[in-house]
Design a protein around this motif. Structure first.
Motif, PDB file in Angstrom:
ATOM      1  N   THR A 143      15.035  41.944  44.069  1.00 57.55           N
ATOM      2  CA  THR A 143      14.925  40.868  45.414  1.00 57.55           C
ATOM      3  C   THR A 143      16.063  39.751  45.170  1.00 57.55           C
ATOM      4  O   THR A 143      16.165  39.106  44.152  1.00 57.55           O
ATOM      5  CB  THR A 143      13.848  40.593  45.999  1.00 57.55           C
ATOM      6  OG1 THR A 143      13.921  39.899  47.167  1.00 57.55           O
ATOM      7  CG2 THR A 143      13.140  39.539  44.765  1.00 57.55           C
ATOM      8  N   ARG A 175      24.570  33.729  46.813  1.00 58.66           N
ATOM      9  CA  ARG A 175      23.437  32.993  46.432  1.00 58.66           C
ATOM     10  C   ARG A 175      23.664  31.286  46.456  1.00 58.66           C
ATOM     11  O   ARG A 175      24.799  31.038  46.413  1.00 58.66           O
ATOM     12  CB  ARG A 175      22.803  33.501  45.109  1.00 58.66           C
ATOM     13  CG  ARG A 175      22.514  34.872  44.943  1.00 58.66           C
ATOM     14  CD  ARG A 175      22.050  35.405  43.981  1.00 58.66           C
ATOM     15  NE  ARG A 175      20.808  34.822  43.569  1.00 58.66           N
ATOM     16  CZ  ARG A 175      19.878  35.013  42.390  1.00 58.66           C
ATOM     17  NH1 ARG A 175      20.489  35.848  41.627  1.00 58.66           N
ATOM     18  NH2 ARG A 175      18.755  34.448  42.438  1.00 58.66           N
ATOM     19  N   THR A 178      18.078  36.313  47.454  1.00 57.25           N
ATOM     20  CA  THR A 178      18.301  35.326  48.558  1.00 57.25           C
ATOM     21  C   THR A 178      19.589  34.818  48.580  1.00 57.25           C
ATOM     22  O   THR A 178      19.961  34.570  47.653  1.00 57.25           O
ATOM     23  CB  THR A 178      17.164  34.330  48.734  1.00 57.25           C
ATOM     24  OG1 THR A 178      15.717  34.697  48.586  1.00 57.25           O
ATOM     25  CG2 THR A 178      17.048  33.525  49.900  1.00 57.25           C
ATOM     26  N   GLY A 179      20.350  34.808  49.678  1.00 51.61           N
ATOM     27  CA  GLY A 179      21.303  34.225  49.910  1.00 51.61           C
ATOM     28  C   GLY A 179      22.041  34.477  51.156  1.00 51.61           C
ATOM     29  O   GLY A 179      21.426  34.767  52.413  1.00 51.61           O
ATOM     30  N   THR A 180      23.256  34.138  51.502  1.00 48.11           N
ATOM     31  CA  THR A 180      24.097  34.299  52.757  1.00 48.11           C
ATOM     32  C   THR A 180      25.279  35.526  52.736  1.00 48.11           C
ATOM     33  O   THR A 180      26.042  35.291  51.647  1.00 48.11           O
ATOM     34  CB  THR A 180      24.791  32.789  53.215  1.00 48.11           C
ATOM     35  OG1 THR A 180      23.594  31.830  53.050  1.00 48.11           O
ATOM     36  CG2 THR A 180      25.336  32.933  54.565  1.00 48.11           C
ATOM     37  N   SER A 210      13.380  39.494  39.972  1.00 45.61           N
ATOM     38  CA  SER A 210      14.890  38.900  40.635  1.00 45.61           C
ATOM     39  C   SER A 210      15.930  39.432  39.888  1.00 45.61           C
ATOM     40  O   SER A 210      15.864  40.284  39.066  1.00 45.61           O
ATOM     41  CB  SER A 210      14.632  37.330  40.033  1.00 45.61           C
ATOM     42  OG  SER A 210      13.549  36.676  40.514  1.00 45.61           O
ATOM     43  N   GLU A 215      20.323  32.125  55.836  1.00 47.00           N
ATOM     44  CA  GLU A 215      19.867  32.551  54.586  1.00 47.00           C
ATOM     45  C   GLU A 215      19.042  33.817  54.816  1.00 47.00           C
ATOM     46  O   GLU A 215      18.236  33.966  55.781  1.00 47.00           O
ATOM     47  CB  GLU A 215      18.952  31.672  53.998  1.00 47.00           C
ATOM     48  CG  GLU A 215      18.377  31.936  52.506  1.00 47.00           C
ATOM     49  CD  GLU A 215      17.702  30.599  51.798  1.00 47.00           C
ATOM     50  OE1 GLU A 215      18.309  30.098  50.967  1.00 47.00           O
ATOM     51  OE2 GLU A 215      16.443  30.523  52.268  1.00 47.00           O
ATOM     52  N   VAL A 216      19.303  34.887  54.164  1.00 44.08           N
ATOM     53  CA  VAL A 216      18.555  36.191  54.214  1.00 44.08           C
ATOM     54  C   VAL A 216      17.966  36.522  52.823  1.00 44.08           C
ATOM     55  O   VAL A 216      18.391  36.065  52.016  1.00 44.08           O
ATOM     56  CB  VAL A 216      19.404  37.264  54.681  1.00 44.08           C
ATOM     57  CG1 VAL A 216      19.830  37.010  56.091  1.00 44.08           C
ATOM     58  CG2 VAL A 216      20.464  37.390  53.995  1.00 44.08           C
ATOM     59  N   ARG A 217      16.937  37.143  52.878  1.00 43.67           N
ATOM     60  CA  ARG A 217      16.375  38.022  51.774  1.00 43.67           C
ATOM     61  C   ARG A 217      16.290  39.302  51.679  1.00 43.67           C
ATOM     62  O   ARG A 217      15.798  40.097  52.707  1.00 43.67           O
ATOM     63  CB  ARG A 217      14.572  37.486  51.587  1.00 43.67           C
ATOM     64  CG  ARG A 217      13.891  37.957  50.286  1.00 43.67           C
ATOM     65  CD  ARG A 217      12.591  37.411  50.623  1.00 43.67           C
ATOM     66  NE  ARG A 217      11.976  37.888  49.157  1.00 43.67           N
ATOM     67  CZ  ARG A 217      11.952  37.163  48.055  1.00 43.67           C
ATOM     68  NH1 ARG A 217      12.472  35.795  48.121  1.00 43.67           N
ATOM     69  NH2 ARG A 217      11.237  37.504  46.962  1.00 43.67           N
ATOM     70  N   THR A 264      15.854  42.971  49.586  1.00 48.24           N
ATOM     71  CA  THR A 264      15.050  43.676  48.551  1.00 48.24           C
ATOM     72  C   THR A 264      15.457  45.180  48.594  1.00 48.24           C
ATOM     73  O   THR A 264      15.770  45.793  49.663  1.00 48.24           O
ATOM     74  CB  THR A 264      13.382  43.742  49.099  1.00 48.24           C
ATOM     75  OG1 THR A 264      13.006  42.452  49.155  1.00 48.24           O
ATOM     76  CG2 THR A 264      12.889  44.551  47.832  1.00 48.24           C
TER      77      THR A 264
END
Length: 237
Positions: free
Chosen positions: A77, A108, A79-81, A62, A134-136, A138
């Motif tokens: 990694t 986030r 996650t957010g917009t 994270s 929402e996308v992830r 990495t």
């Protein structure tokens, strides 16, 4: 008579010999110090390469609230917009040629902002994918690059960026962001931006530099010995 005068002219004064010795000692000490420094740099660079190699092949973790040099190139990694309307184009030089990085803020769920280097585009007018929702993400954690590029300072007023200066870009967009960005890994989607172009090759020429400095130190000693021997011959009757 002429030979005697010539021999007298060749004799070196004590002041000359003291000066020559001092210069030789100074050069020898300086070259040796530079050689030792390069040996130390060699050990540091090898350790750095080993640590980064371990990080880039580790499982992603994270994203932290803030980052230091101990975190650079760690796989992370988040996650957010994406906030595409607040993206910045940063001048880039890549294996694909010159162009721009697309540096886009990612909001986030808790409201924190992270900047993501989504990848390369060839020019300012290039169309590129803008995923919504929402996308992830990495990629590799990279530290901010304040100031600008070589001989080029960032110009926030004109929205021209020559380095990925997260703090300055965030201020220009009235955002508060973490002190690092994420170099996104390559995406399966076609088109721009092209991710996964992080340069992970680090020049390691310190051994050659060390050999060069130690060789110059040895040459200094050899040159000093030759001059002193010649001076000794000249002083013989």
């Amino acid at each position: 008579m002429t030979a005697a005068r010539s021999g007298a002219r060749r004799r070196r004064s004590p002041a000359f010999l003291i000066g020559l010795t001092s210069i030789a000692l100074l050069l020898f000490t300086g070259f040796c110090a530079l050689g030792v420094w390069q040996v130390q740099r060699l050990a540091w660079k090898r350790d750095l390469i080993a640590r980064i190699d371990a990080r880039i092949h580790a499982a992603p973790v994270s994203t932290p609230a803030s980052a230091s040099q101990a975190d650079e190139y760690r796989r992370v990694t988040a996650t957010g917009t994406f906030l595409h309307g607040k993206a910045a184009l940063v001048q880039a030089s890549t294996i694909r040629g010159p162009g721009f990085w697309v540096l886009t803020p990612l909001r986030r769920a808790d409201g924190t902002i992270l900047f993501v280097n989504r990848g390369f585009v060839p020019d300012r007018r290039a169309a590129y994918n803008r995923p919504y929702g929402e996308v992830r993400v990495t990629g590799l954690l990279r530290l901010t690059e304040p100031g600008g590029g070589f001989l080029r300072a960032n110009d926030p007023a004109a929205d021209r960026w020559y380095s990925r200066d997260v703090a300055a870009i965030a201020r220009s967009r009235n955002l508060a962001a973490a002190n690092y960005f994420i170099d996104a890994q390559a995406s399966a989607a076609r088109g721009y931006p092209v991710g996964g172009l992080t340069v992970l090759r680090f020049p390691n020429n310190h051994l050659q530099y060390a050999i060069t400095w130690f060789a110059l130190a040895a040459m200094t000693v050899a040159g000093y010995i030759i001059v002193m021997r010649q001076t000794g011959k000249d002083r013989r009757p």
